[in-house]
Design a protein around this motif. Structure first.
Motif, short mmCIF file in Angstrom:
data_model
loop_
_atom_site.label_atom_id
_atom_site.label_comp_id
_atom_site.label_asym_id
_atom_site.label_seq_id
_atom_site.Cartn_x
_atom_site.Cartn_y
_atom_site.Cartn_z
N ILE A 34 1.01 -0.98 -0.04
CA ILE A 34 0.06 -0.14 0.22
C ILE A 34 0.58 1.28 0.30
O ILE A 34 0.73 2.05 -1.13
CB ILE A 34 -0.85 0.19 0.65
N ASN A 35 1.35 1.29 1.25
CA ASN A 35 2.57 2.45 0.97
C ASN A 35 4.30 2.35 2.08
O ASN A 35 4.20 1.17 2.40
CB ASN A 35 1.78 3.41 1.77
N THR A 36 4.87 2.93 1.25
CA THR A 36 6.59 2.35 1.42
C THR A 36 7.10 4.14 2.40
O THR A 36 7.10 5.01 1.07
CB THR A 36 7.23 2.33 0.78
N TRP A 37 7.75 3.61 3.44
CA TRP A 37 8.21 4.82 3.88
C TRP A 37 9.50 4.94 4.32
O TRP A 37 9.90 3.82 4.49
CB TRP A 37 7.78 5.17 5.51
N SER A 38 10.75 5.35 3.57
CA SER A 38 12.21 5.33 3.34
C SER A 38 12.70 6.94 3.42
O SER A 38 12.24 8.08 3.01
CB SER A 38 12.09 4.45 2.23
#
Length: 170
Positions: free
Chosen positions: A42-46
């Motif tokens: 759904i979503n990636t944080w980096s």
């Protein structure tokens, strides 16, 4: 020769004793089960940025696995996930994930799976997965899952992803 006969007799008697003490098929362990599904990150944080999956890039995974259930409460799972990425009108398989883990089974069809992660992209890490059986049939079940992959390595910053998975177990 006597040594071989003694060993053979021991193996036959042990096998017969184990066979005669088995319980009903529903309650005997270990059990082996398989499953397959569809995974949507759904979503990636980096590195302080957030990237959604349903914009200019779309990624989908196809988890397939084998579970070895030791009891009603614990098991081991081997999962393999080929991933397809579509970007700018071009789609390709861009990653393959080997995902072994320990399953902790709870009441009401809930399972927590703690997986190690090894990707052909050079990334590695771990993935806790919360899984819920939503419909159980005689020889199969349907489930939904929420994986939370954490990845390191390949000279890239740590990433955290929220995913949604659904599938069928048999």
């Amino acid at each position: 020769m006597k040594k071989h006969i003694t060993i053979l007799s021991f193996l036959v008697l042990t096998s017969f004793n184990a066979f005669s003490q088995q319980t009903s098929p529903e309650n005997s362990y270990p059990k082996v089960a398989g499953y397959m599904g569809i995974l949507h990150p759904i979503n990636t944080w980096s590195d302080g940025t957030s990237t959604g999956n349903f914009g200019s890039v779309y990624t989908i995974g196809f988890p397939t696995g084998i579970n070895i259930l030791k009891s009603d409460k614990i098991g081991f799972s081997f999962e393999f996930v080929p991933t397809i990425r579509s970007e700018n009108g071009v789609s390709k398989m861009n990653n393959f994930l080997f995902h072994p883990g320990v399953m902790f089974r709870f009441k009401h069809g809930l399972t927590l799976v703690t997986r190690a992660a090894f990707e052909t992209s050079g990334r590695y890490g771990f993935t806790p997965v919360l899984n819920k059986v939503v419909k159980k049939n005689k020889h199969s079940n349907y489930f939904i899952a929420v994986p939370l992959p954490v990845r390191f390595g390949n000279d890239r910053p740590t990433s955290y992803t929220l995913g949604f998975q659904f599938g069928v177990g048999f």
